[in-house]
Write a protein that holds these residues in place. Structure first.
Motif, PDB file in Angstrom:
ATOM      1  N   THR A  16      -0.986  10.861   3.568  1.00 40.85           N
ATOM      2  CA  THR A  16       0.388  10.660   4.236  1.00 40.85           C
ATOM      3  C   THR A  16       0.868   9.133   3.822  1.00 40.85           C
ATOM      4  O   THR A  16       2.118   8.912   3.546  1.00 40.85           O
ATOM      5  N   SER A  17      -0.096   8.089   3.785  1.00 38.84           N
ATOM      6  CA  SER A  17       0.362   6.856   3.621  1.00 38.84           C
ATOM      7  C   SER A  17       0.731   6.883   2.352  1.00 38.84           C
ATOM      8  O   SER A  17       1.639   6.004   1.666  1.00 38.84           O
ATOM      9  N   MET A  18       0.239   7.594   1.128  1.00 41.51           N
ATOM     10  CA  MET A  18       0.551   7.481  -0.103  1.00 41.51           C
ATOM     11  C   MET A  18       1.953   8.131  -0.306  1.00 41.51           C
ATOM     12  O   MET A  18       2.747   7.511  -1.195  1.00 41.51           O
ATOM     13  N   THR A  26      -0.200   1.341   0.215  1.00 41.20           N
ATOM     14  CA  THR A  26      -1.551   1.752   0.639  1.00 41.20           C
ATOM     15  C   THR A  26      -2.812   1.078   0.079  1.00 41.20           C
ATOM     16  O   THR A  26      -3.810   0.780   0.721  1.00 41.20           O
ATOM     17  N   GLY A  27      -2.813   0.859  -1.123  1.00 44.28           N
ATOM     18  CA  GLY A  27      -3.680   0.150  -1.835  1.00 44.28           C
ATOM     19  C   GLY A  27      -3.771  -1.287  -1.212  1.00 44.28           C
ATOM     20  O   GLY A  27      -5.026  -1.807  -1.370  1.00 44.28           O
ATOM     21  N   SER A  28      -2.941  -1.840  -1.096  1.00 50.78           N
ATOM     22  CA  SER A  28      -2.772  -3.304  -0.442  1.00 50.78           C
ATOM     23  C   SER A  28      -3.407  -3.433   0.727  1.00 50.78           C
ATOM     24  O   SER A  28      -4.152  -4.346   1.124  1.00 50.78           O
ATOM     25  N   ALA A  29      -3.216  -2.405   1.587  1.00 45.37           N
ATOM     26  CA  ALA A  29      -3.848  -2.174   2.984  1.00 45.37           C
ATOM     27  C   ALA A  29      -5.418  -2.299   2.712  1.00 45.37           C
ATOM     28  O   ALA A  29      -6.004  -2.811   3.587  1.00 45.37           O
ATOM     29  N   LEU A  30      -5.563  -1.258   2.112  1.00 39.91           N
ATOM     30  CA  LEU A  30      -7.090  -0.805   1.834  1.00 39.91           C
ATOM     31  C   LEU A  30      -7.856  -2.141   1.201  1.00 39.91           C
ATOM     32  O   LEU A  30      -8.955  -2.488   1.630  1.00 39.91           O
ATOM     33  N   ALA A  31      -7.061  -2.726   0.284  1.00 36.58           N
ATOM     34  CA  ALA A  31      -7.881  -4.229  -0.139  1.00 36.58           C
ATOM     35  C   ALA A  31      -8.012  -5.202   0.791  1.00 36.58           C
ATOM     36  O   ALA A  31      -8.817  -5.941   0.838  1.00 36.58           O
ATOM     37  N   ALA A  32      -6.790  -5.385   1.705  1.00 37.56           N
ATOM     38  CA  ALA A  32      -7.148  -6.165   2.911  1.00 37.56           C
ATOM     39  C   ALA A  32      -7.973  -6.012   3.831  1.00 37.56           C
ATOM     40  O   ALA A  32      -8.818  -6.785   4.107  1.00 37.56           O
ATOM     41  N   LEU A  33      -8.156  -4.682   4.181  1.00 40.47           N
ATOM     42  CA  LEU A  33      -9.146  -4.198   5.046  1.00 40.47           C
ATOM     43  C   LEU A  33     -10.632  -4.420   4.503  1.00 40.47           C
ATOM     44  O   LEU A  33     -11.473  -5.315   5.051  1.00 40.47           O
TER      45      LEU A  33
END
Length: 448
Positions: A16-18, A26-33
């Protein structure tokens, strides 16, 4: 989805996020996490190991080591599978959840099939241990129809741990974090003594002596400078601490003399309470006028259950009085024994910090550390009884309430001699305290 919401909802959430936010967001959020998790792990590993690591380990091992087909095959190979006569399907006990309190300990909660018993699983302990590649295995009942299988793998303490270093000066002594050894994460194992009462439990040869000498070495300069005063009751006839009398303010090696030491310790506490009250203070501060007072009792059972009835009754009463009132006045008790049952130690629950080394009975871990600790991984009765595993045991994380495997530093006779030579108490050789007790006894006999 109801049983495993995190696993089943993550892929739809990512998809859904993609679609809605795009791959960059989405990739930025995962990288930040991921960066936040890595920063937490590197910046403050103790809190990461306490809160995040157990949850991450549990999820990883549940879906890698104990994933459905692997668990099913293991149960069938160990003859816990059963064919459903109506459907022909092979049923196996269901793995409800996995908890990993530490890197080497897993607790598996299993719902058994109808007609299977706890005893059947316990009789197959060896087979299950081989199938799970476990060094030690514990199986107990959690509730009707559910058992807990505690799996311990490997020995994280392949090398002997060095003893506590003697600080150069009393200002370097931290009474809120005295060094005892290392935990299985490779971190220093420290315990606070100020405002606490310690209980060390372990069978003969388990390494309880290290729980005595490491804290003494860690606070040696404070003893030398009179900021800490230690009374020792070595009721094994002086076998443990007989050669270290200069360290102690009072010393006794027989139950009768030990009772006098404990009573004098209680009287000092009462005197300090009065002085603090007259000064309008609610809590003491470590100083030469009000030092931290520590009472150490080795083989406490001789004072609470196994000695003469008159001595044991009075000793239990005095210890209870000190441990319920001594915190604010700066009086702490450190006791060590082999069997932590209520018959042996009626005041067990008054000890605030507890350590459990190798034991001879499986229920001793729960008695020493708290109810349910063996299920969570504190298999103290499964520790091998050899020198290679001496000093290995468990403590409880005071925040997460999980057992942590630890090993106390090995203190040799030379290390003890170094401590006695460099950090004697200000009064010098205090063996006269014992003579004084005997002289009083002789005077009583003469008077009679």
């Amino acid at each position: 989805m109801a049983r495993h919401p995190a696993i089943t909802t993550t892929p739809p959430a990512l998809a859904t996020s993609m679609l809605e936010l795009g791959p960059v967001t989405t990739g930025s959020a995962l990288a930040a996490l991921g960066a936040a998790g890595l920063g937490w792990y590197r910046g403050h590993p103790k809190t990461f190991d306490r809160w995040a690591a157990p949850a991450l380990r549990s999820a990883r091992r549940r879906w890698v080591r104990y994933v459905g087909h692997r668990w099913r095959g293991l149960m069938i190979d160990c003859e816990f599978g059963r064919e459903n006569r109506r459907t022909g399907h092979i049923e196996v006990p269901r793995l409800l959840r996995v908890r990993s309190a530490s890197p080497s300990i897993d607790t598996l909660y299993v719902k058994v099939l109808r007609g299977q018993s706890l005893k059947r699983f316990q009789d197959a302990t060896d087979e299950l241990a081989m199938a799970l590649r476990a060094d030690a295995l514990g199986i107990v009942k959690v509730k009707p129809g559910v058992i807990a299988i505690t799996v311990v793998r490997g020995n994280p303490f392949e090398q002997v741990i060095d003893p506590a270093e003697i600080p150069a000066d009393s200002s370097d002594v931290d009474l809120s974090a005295l060094y005892l050894g290392e935990d299985e994460y490779g971190n220093d194992w420290t315990e606070p003594l100020i405002g606490q009462h310690w209980l060390g439990v372990g069978a003969t040869g388990s390494g309880k002596g290290s729980l005595i000498w490491n804290p003494l070495r860690a606070m040696g300069p404070a003893i030398r400078d009179g900021l800490v005063q230690v009374d020792m009751c070595d009721v094994k006839g002086g076998m443990e601490a007989g050669n270290a009398r200069p360290l102690f303010d009072r010393y006794a090696d027989e139950p009768g003399e030990a009772l006098e030491v404990i009573e004098a310790f209680r009287d000092d506490m009462k005197s300090t309470q009065r002085e603090l009250g007259e000064a309008g203070k609610r809590k003491f501060t470590v100083s030469h006028d009000t030092p931290l007072r520590v009472l150490m009792v080795d083989e406490l059972a001789m004072m609470t259950a196994l000695g003469e009835s008159g001595i044991t009754r009075k000793a239990v009463k005095l210890l209870a009085e000190v441990m319920t009132q001594g915190r604010a006045a700066g009086f702490s008790v450190c006791a060590y024994l082999q069997e932590p049952t209520k018959d042996i130690l009626p005041v067990r629950d008054l000890f605030t910090r507890r350590m459990c080394l190798r034991t001879t009975a499986e229920n001793h871990a729960d008695m020493a550390l708290g109810e349910g600790m063996r299920v969570k991984g504190a298999l103290a009765d499964e520790i091998p009884a050899d020198e290679e595993h001496a000093g290995i045991g468990f403590r409880v994380d005071q925040y997460a309430r999980r057992p942590v495997r630890v090993r106390a530093g090995y203190v040799s006779d030379d290390d003890i001699s170094e401590l006695v030579r460099t950090c004697p108490a200000p009064t010098g050789d205090t063996s006269s305290n014992v003579v004084e007790f005997r002289r009083d006894d002789d005077a009583d006999e003469d008077a009679a």
